[in-house]
Write an enzyme that holds these catalytic residues in place. Structure first.
Site, PDB file in Angstrom:
ATOM      1  N   CYS A  51       0.864  -1.171   0.000  1.00  0.00           N
ATOM      2  CA  CYS A  51       0.000   0.000   0.000  1.00  0.00           C
ATOM      3  C   CYS A  51       0.905   1.227   0.000  1.00  0.00           C
ATOM      4  O   CYS A  51       1.825   1.315   0.827  1.00  0.00           O
ATOM      5  CB  CYS A  51      -0.904   0.000   1.229  1.00  0.00           C
ATOM      6  N   ASP A  58      -0.256  -5.871   0.152  1.00  0.00           N
ATOM      7  CA  ASP A  58      -1.481  -6.132  -0.591  1.00  0.00           C
ATOM      8  C   ASP A  58      -1.266  -7.399  -1.394  1.00  0.00           C
ATOM      9  O   ASP A  58      -0.152  -7.677  -1.850  1.00  0.00           O
ATOM     10  CB  ASP A  58      -1.798  -4.974  -1.547  1.00  0.00           C
TER      11      ASP A  58
END
Length: 153
Positions: A51, A58
């Site tokens: 992120c 992620d």
């Protein structure tokens, strides 16, 4: 039939993990069947990036389909490119589209599409799809085969 692999810098050699997608070297080889219309698929079920705001990891399931023309992507270089995102901060949309555009620019395929099924961030999964245009007539397009996120229920 022999494929020309001269000029490849990573295949058959110990290669360090690229530190970023910008530094990753994507390589191509000549397509031995440039006059045939066919689909090549790469599936990356454990794609990771960061992120850009929080630095938290992620996760996504990425599927890349392309109809080659003169070039094929060399798979080791693609693997290294895809893993170079592990320490790269970018939004889901940016990662997905950037991968597609980089492959489009390298390969100049007849057609390319990429799908990114991202796992929830803040309780919301984000799915991102991009393609270069309409698929060529007569190209067999199998289902992408990745269901949307349903959680545990």
């Amino acid at each position: 039939m022999t494929t020309d692999v001269s000029g490849l810098s990573q295949l058959g050699a110990q290669t360090a993990q690229p530190t970023s997608p910008e530094r990753a070297v994507l390589e191509r080889v000549p397509n031995p069947h440039p006059d045939e219309l066919y689909l090549a698929r790469f599936t990356v079920p454990e794609f990771t990036s960061l992120c850009p705001v929080t630095g938290q990891p992620d996760f996504a399931h990425i599927v890349i389909d392309y109809a080659p023309q003169d070039w094929l992507v060399e798979s080791k270089s693609l693997k290294l490119f895809m893993t170079s995102f592990r320490n790269h901060g970018a939004f889901h949309e940016d990662c997905t589209v950037a991968i597609g555009k980089r492959l489009r620019d390298l390969l100049e395929p007849r057609w390319l599409r990429i799908g990114g099924w991202w796992y929830p961030r803040g309780g919301i999964p984000i799915d991102v799809f991009w393609q270069t245009g309409a698929p060529p007539e007569g190209l067999w397009l199998p289902e992408l085969g990745v269901p949307t996120y349903r959680g545990r229920g």
